[in-house]
Motif scaffolding. Structure first.
Motif, PDB file in Angstrom:
ATOM      1  N   LEU A   1      36.767  41.283  39.623  1.00 14.47           N
ATOM      2  CA  LEU A   1      35.552  40.435  39.647  1.00 14.47           C
ATOM      3  C   LEU A   1      34.877  40.641  40.866  1.00 14.47           C
ATOM      4  O   LEU A   1      33.699  40.936  41.396  1.00 14.47           O
ATOM      5  N   ILE A   2      35.802  40.628  42.033  1.00 17.65           N
ATOM      6  CA  ILE A   2      35.411  40.723  43.396  1.00 17.65           C
ATOM      7  C   ILE A   2      34.802  42.132  43.612  1.00 17.65           C
ATOM      8  O   ILE A   2      33.718  42.594  44.325  1.00 17.65           O
ATOM      9  N   GLY A   3      35.844  43.123  42.978  1.00 16.02           N
ATOM     10  CA  GLY A   3      35.408  44.438  43.109  1.00 16.02           C
ATOM     11  C   GLY A   3      34.012  44.929  42.645  1.00 16.02           C
ATOM     12  O   GLY A   3      33.371  45.844  43.145  1.00 16.02           O
TER      13      GLY A   3
ATOM     14  N   GLY B   1      40.913  51.338  43.892  1.00 16.62           N
ATOM     15  CA  GLY B   1      41.847  50.399  44.660  1.00 16.62           C
ATOM     16  C   GLY B   1      42.050  49.238  43.977  1.00 16.62           C
ATOM     17  O   GLY B   1      43.097  48.474  43.953  1.00 16.62           O
ATOM     18  N   VAL B   2      40.840  48.585  43.482  1.00 19.96           N
ATOM     19  CA  VAL B   2      41.018  47.178  42.859  1.00 19.96           C
ATOM     20  C   VAL B   2      41.844  47.175  41.419  1.00 19.96           C
ATOM     21  O   VAL B   2      42.595  46.290  41.398  1.00 19.96           O
ATOM     22  N   LEU B   3      41.598  48.386  40.753  1.00 24.01           N
ATOM     23  CA  LEU B   3      42.385  48.351  39.442  1.00 24.01           C
ATOM     24  C   LEU B   3      43.727  48.762  39.751  1.00 24.01           C
ATOM     25  O   LEU B   3      44.411  48.200  39.037  1.00 24.01           O
ATOM     26  N   SER B   4      44.045  49.404  40.798  1.00 22.56           N
ATOM     27  CA  SER B   4      45.471  49.581  40.963  1.00 22.56           C
ATOM     28  C   SER B   4      46.178  48.370  41.498  1.00 22.56           C
ATOM     29  O   SER B   4      47.266  48.012  40.967  1.00 22.56           O
ATOM     30  N   PHE B   5      45.487  47.646  42.366  1.00 22.10           N
ATOM     31  CA  PHE B   5      46.105  46.423  42.733  1.00 22.10           C
ATOM     32  C   PHE B   5      46.421  45.276  41.532  1.00 22.10           C
ATOM     33  O   PHE B   5      47.347  44.566  41.356  1.00 22.10           O
ATOM     34  N   SER B   6      45.344  45.418  40.547  1.00 18.83           N
ATOM     35  CA  SER B   6      45.383  44.371  39.582  1.00 18.83           C
ATOM     36  C   SER B   6      46.518  44.998  38.425  1.00 18.83           C
ATOM     37  O   SER B   6      47.041  44.045  38.051  1.00 18.83           O
ATOM     38  N   PHE B   7      46.643  46.174  38.337  1.00 21.15           N
ATOM     39  CA  PHE B   7      47.841  46.649  37.617  1.00 21.15           C
ATOM     40  C   PHE B   7      49.035  46.512  38.137  1.00 21.15           C
ATOM     41  O   PHE B   7      49.952  45.999  37.660  1.00 21.15           O
TER      42      PHE B   7
END
Lengths: 129, 498
Positions: free
Chosen positions: B15-17, B38-44
């Motif tokens: 959401l922030i991404g 970056g955002v999706l890797s962190f989320s994963f």
């Protein structure tokens, strides 16, 4: 007959909700014009909002803002106060409905620019060509 | 960042991404890819950590902002929920690698807008798999749907009209769901799922409760394109840009099926659906069987790979809804397993479609000729996905279909069993036809007569190939890991009374 009439009059807001919902549903499914379809969708959503609000309102109910001092001393008689939760829920639902309408209007604008019409059958004809 | 609210970070980062992409992507196109990945890797990573925690320590409930349930909004991080979160974030990450490439080709200057919608959609899906509040489901469902409308409208040809039809159908579904929730609220005075589950068995008003249940379930069926409410799906999904299809096609219908499971077993109970209303089960399973047969038959009639796959998605929805309504352990295990497997299969297929489209352009069967020589890796991955769709071991499609078949036999639903076998046969016909065209026919056959000169290999770009190979590998890995998955995760997701 009288019994049915009293029933309808006593719960008229729920009957209005049913009628509105049917009008909206008919427009969404039966109408050929995309604007009418969208309006039908809005009527449908409004009907649901009416149902929720009806569920939360009491005859002669007070607004749900309570004096803390009085509430602590005498307690709260919840029968006298309107239920705020359905109202708050519908605030969210209105936001959702406005955003869907916005997206649909933007789409319609692009449909009109490309096909020059908002009648579904004419769009389908132009699509086949 | 305490370990107990990592799942919130998995939800919040996309959401922030989304806003970061919106703002920074406007100034520099190069900012988009690092933010998204970056955002999706962190989320994963966060979702995976939460999943491992749940595996070792069991599920827990989380209160957002310390407003205690039932007044505040609760999230439930249990076995099924965290499995779904891993699935959503994993598929989203894999899909985004390919989407970044294909969107850069399709929509040059509007990349950042595309990925804003894309990330909000992912955040919505994360919310859907976590929430334990019935009204929250409606809001998040609309967040996911509205972004999907936008993504579809960016597509080719008549995508705008398909998107508009989806808006009308999707809103009808959401309205039905909201209406059902309204009835539930009037009856119980609460929206928290656990609270609802506690109060519902004590209610005396049968018809009103049945109305609430049917409105909600029909609303969800429209959203998941359950036959015969599927008419919006084929157009919407085949006209989407490829970058959106790799995300929306694997996840949207599957998450809605997860919501149906949640609704049926976390709010209502197996006793309500299968014992108090015993006749309904027969009808729903029959409808699922009919849906599987019709969708498979319609898939046979398609001449375009992408359209064929959209009809297969509808058939797979029938598998899962039928499996849930079989009302036995095998069926529900199969259905949950199939949610995971079908998400991966659809991901793999649509990644392959996206890779083929980047080179061959059109996806009519005619233009697939000789594709094995030009794109060997892509086609190999497509074959793995096809074998999984048909149900050949050791790919994962076999195992979930096996559970579903066992469940169908145990429940004595022969129509459903027959439909499953028929659909497997049709899948075999469909995919071997594609493979035959791509393997044995040469591109200029008929035109010039001689098609045997060496065709240069022209694979899809690496950014599209890597996720595709990863997805194909995941099909086999998940297939081999079926035993532990059922034993350690899905077993806990089965409701009491099964």
């Amino acid at each position: 007959m009288d019994a049915i009439l009293t029933e309808i009059i006593a719960k008229y807001n729920y009957w209005i909700y049913v009628v509105l919902m049917m009008i909206g549903f008919y427009a969404m499914i039966g109408k050929n014009n995309l604007v009418k379809k969208l309006l039908g969708m809005n009527i449908f959503q409004t009907a649901i909002i009416l149902m929720f609000i009806s569920a939360g309102v009491k005859k002669g109910g007070l607004i749900p803002i309570i004096d803390k001092q009085a509430a602590l001393e005498h307690g709260v008689n919840s029968a006298l106060i309107n239920n705020p939760v359905p109202h708050v829920l519908m605030l969210t639902a209105i936001v959702v409905s406005v955003s869907v309408t916005g997206v649909a209007l933007a789409l319609m604008q692009r449909i009109y620019r490309r096909y020059g019409t908002l009648e579904e059958n004419e769009i389908l004809e132009k699509m086949d060509r | 960042m305490s370990p107990t609210n990592l799942h919130m970070y998995a939800l919040a980062t996309p959401l922030i991404g989304a806003f970061a992409v919106m703002v920074l992507g406007r100034y520099s196109r190069r900012a988009v890819a690092p933010i998204v990945l970056g955002v999706l890797s962190f989320s994963f990573a966060a979702a995976l950590t939460v999943f491992l925690q749940v595996l070792s320590g069991g599920g827990f409930r989380y209160v957002v902002g310390n407003w205690l349930a039932p007044y505040g909004i609760e999230l439930s991080v249990d076995h099924l929920g965290s499995l779904m979160q891993v699935l959503v974030s994993g598929v989203a990450l894999t899909a985004s690698v390919s989407a970044l490439k294909s969107v850069a080709n399709d929509l040059q200057d509007r990349q950042h807008l595309f990925f804003t919608l894309y990330l909000i959609l992912i955040a919505g899906l994360h919310g859907l798999v976590l929430t334990a509040d019935a009204f929250n489901v409606y809001v998040l469902l609309e967040i996911a749907s509205i972004t999907a409308y936008g993504l579809i409208a960016l597509g080719r040809g008549r995508a705008i009209v398909s998107s508009f039809n989806y808006v009308i159908m999707g809103s009808t579904g959401a309205c039905f769901y909201l209406l059902g929730i309204g009835y539930l609220y009037i009856l119980t005075g609460t929206l928290n799922m656990a609270d609802l589950a506690r109060i519902i068995p004590t209610l005396q008003s049968g018809p009103a409760l049945a109305t609430a249940f049917s409105f909600c379930i029909v609303g969800l069926w429209i959203k998941m394109a359950f036959f015969p409410l599927h008419v919006w799906l084929p157009n919407a999904y085949s006209d989407m840009p490829d970058g959106a299809a790799v995300l929306v096609a694997p996840l949207m219908t599957k998450v809605t099926i997860y919501l149906m499971i949640r609704f049926m077993f976390s709010i209502f109970s197996p006793a309500y659906e299968f014992i108090q209303h015993a006749g309904v089960q027969q009808i729903v399973v029959g409808m699922a069987a009919l849906g599987i047969v019709c969708a498979s038959a319609m898939a046979l009639g398609q001449k375009n790979l992408r359209r064929m796959l959209t009809y297969l998605i509808i058939a797979e929805v029938g598998y899962m809804v039928g499996g849930v309504w079989l009302a036995n352990t095998q069926g529900l295990t199969g259905a949950i397993l199939h949610i995971v497997n079908d998400a991966l299969m659809t991901l793999c297929l649509f990644l392959a479609v996206s890779a083929i489209a980047s080179r061959a352009g059109a996806l009519d069967f005619e233009s697939l000729r000789g594709l094995f020589r030009r794109m060997p890796v892509t086609m190999a991955a497509l074959v793995v996905a096809a074998l999984s769709m048909i149900g050949v071991p050791p790919t994962c499609g076999f195992f979930s279909k096996w559970y579903l078949l066992l469940g169908g036999i145990q429940a004595g639903q022969w129509l459903y069993v027959g439909a499953l076998i028929f659909s497997s046969l049709v899948n075999a016909v469909l995919f071997f036809r594609v493979i035959e065209i791509a393997y044995f026919r040469t591109p200029d056959e008929g035109a010039h007569g001689s098609g045997h000169e060496a065709v240069p290999i022209r694979e899809a770009p690496a950014a599209m190939l890597q996720p595709l190979v990863a997805a194909a590998a995941a099909l086999v890995v998940v297939g081999l890991a079926t035993g532990p998955l059922v034993q350690h995760v899905i077993r806990f997701a089965l409701p009491g009374g099964f």
